[in-house]
Design an enzyme around this catalytic site. Structure first.
Site, PDB file in Angstrom:
ATOM      1  CB  ILE A 203       9.484 -16.137   0.124  1.00 17.59           C
ATOM      2  CG1 ILE A 203       9.627 -15.785  -1.354  1.00 17.59           C
ATOM      3  CG2 ILE A 203       8.716 -15.035   0.858  1.00 17.59           C
ATOM      4  CD1 ILE A 203       8.334 -15.931  -2.143  1.00 17.59           C
ATOM      5  CG  HIS A 204      13.165 -17.360   5.432  1.00 15.62           C
ATOM      6  ND1 HIS A 204      14.099 -16.760   4.623  1.00 15.62           N
ATOM      7  CD2 HIS A 204      13.603 -17.181   6.705  1.00 15.62           C
ATOM      8  CE1 HIS A 204      15.061 -16.252   5.370  1.00 15.62           C
ATOM      9  NE2 HIS A 204      14.781 -16.478   6.636  1.00 15.62           N
ATOM     10  NE  ARG A 205      15.368 -12.306   7.040  1.00 19.68           N
ATOM     11  CZ  ARG A 205      16.248 -12.079   7.991  1.00 19.68           C
ATOM     12  NH1 ARG A 205      15.836 -11.836   9.221  1.00 19.68           N
ATOM     13  NH2 ARG A 205      17.529 -12.098   7.737  1.00 19.68           N
ATOM     14  NE  ARG A 236       7.939 -17.980   9.676  1.00 22.31           N
ATOM     15  CZ  ARG A 236       9.255 -17.828   9.715  1.00 22.31           C
ATOM     16  NH1 ARG A 236       9.883 -17.385   8.637  1.00 22.31           N
ATOM     17  NH2 ARG A 236       9.943 -18.110  10.782  1.00 22.31           N
TER      18      ARG A 236
END
Length: 354
Positions: A203-205, A236
């Site tokens: 998960i990074h968007r 992030r």
């Protein structure tokens, strides 16, 4: 010929590993510039080591900041390098701020631009990646499209000159490195993971991490799935999980970001993959792993059309249903070239420069 390559983020390191080596193997000169967009060891240095990417001639060390500040800083630094090195062409990859800065700076200086992964479209202009890729495509001289869909996207925007359907360099990379991963990676042994015993998630968007409702829904679904989840945690994502004070279930094993060879090993041994990454969607497809995409759209429509990728957004119920019931059959169709994209790209650049 003298090519100046601009890279700055994990997916670009992987793509450059195949093309840069081919450029140099053919006896050409390449200047490699790393903007520093991904700057910690697990997100940057380890990829250069594992993939035998030549050490960057310049590391701008720009790091993370707002879009405007980051892109502007890159433009200032790159202009000085371009004027000094006087390349015949600037080569950029993908859709990051490094991509936009590298191409825009070259275009302003009347240096030809080649864009690898041209023509991708999510048709969601809220995404900074979509803005970057559209702008880059419209100022590029050579556009290397990975699929026929990408070619048609460009045609619909009246971009036809310099467009080449080359296939996907990520397919080259998987073919080149998956055997090395089997020989070198020990990540599954370190984590005591047997094949098909876990779900791999990334998960990074920004559309997920920067939105408390979306990230809460995603983490809740993974936590309530009853399945063992391995989650290499992007910096992030870690920041926002802590900021939002989200509960992460005991079934989720959080690990630090991993290098490319470890990531291939984790993907190849996973039962399913749940992600918001474009690159991971393709890697799952190449490795014949069911992919659950936590976005509202994808640039890689071929993976969906061929039945190996399902779009679930951030909806907890859809994520849980896919984790339980999404089981593709058959073999993924070949939609991304024949694994010789790096050679095709290098040959086209050579002919263009003369």
């Amino acid at each position: 010929m003298k090519v100046l390559t601009v890279i700055g983020a994990r997916p670009q390191f992987i793509k450059a590993a195949t093309v840069s080596n081919k450029i140099r193997k053919d006896g050409n000169s390449e200047i490699l510039v790393h903007t520093g967009q991904h700057y910690d060891n697990n997100m940057s240095d380890i990829f250069f080591e594992e993939l035998a990417i030549p050490k960057p001639d310049y590391n701008l060390s720009i790091g993370s900041s707002s879009h405007g500040h980051q892109t502007g800083s890159m433009l200032i630094a790159l202009e000085e390098i371009y004027l000094k090195e006087k390349p015949d062409m600037v080569l950029v990859y993908g859709d990051t701020n490094s991509t936009l800065a590298g191409s825009l700076c070259a275009s302003k200086l009347l240096i030809p631009v080649a864009h690898v992964e041209a023509g991708l479209r999510s048709f969601n202009k809220v995404m900074p990646e979509e803005q970057n890729r559209i702008l880059t495509d419209h100022i590029s001289d050579l556009l290397f499209a990975p699929t026929l869909t990408a070619v048609n996207n460009l045609k619909n925007e009246n971009v036809t000159k310099g467009v080449h359907n080359t296939g996907d360099v990520m397919y080259d990379a998987i073919n080149l490195f998956k055997e090395r991963a089997k020989e070198i990676s020990t990540i599954n042994e370190k984590l005591d993971l047997s094949p098909d015993s876990y779900i791999l998630s990334t998960i990074h968007r920004a559309e997920n991490t920067d939105n408390i409702e979306r990230l809460t829904s995603i983490i809740s679904a993974l936590s309530n799935s009853g399945k063992k989840i391995i989650l290499p945690l992007h910096p992030r994502t870690k920041k926002f999980i802590e900021e939002y004070n989200l509960h992460v279930g005991e079934n989720i094993e959080i690990i630090d970001p991993v290098g490319y060879l470890d990531m291939i090993s984790l993907q190849e041994n996973a039962k399913k993959i749940v992600t918001d990454s474009g690159g991971v969607q393709k890697e799952a497809y190449f490795l014949k792993k069911p992919c659950i995409t936590m976005r509202d759209e994808t640039e890689w429509v071929e993976t969906v059309d061929n039945g190996w990728n399902v779009i679930v957004g951030s909806d907890s119920n859809k994520i849980l249903d896919a984790l339980d019931n999404f089981n593709p059959t058959g073999t993924p169709a070949s939609a991304f070239g024949n694994g010789d994209t790096s050679s095709i790209i290098t040959d086209i650049i050579g002919k263009y420069i003369g």
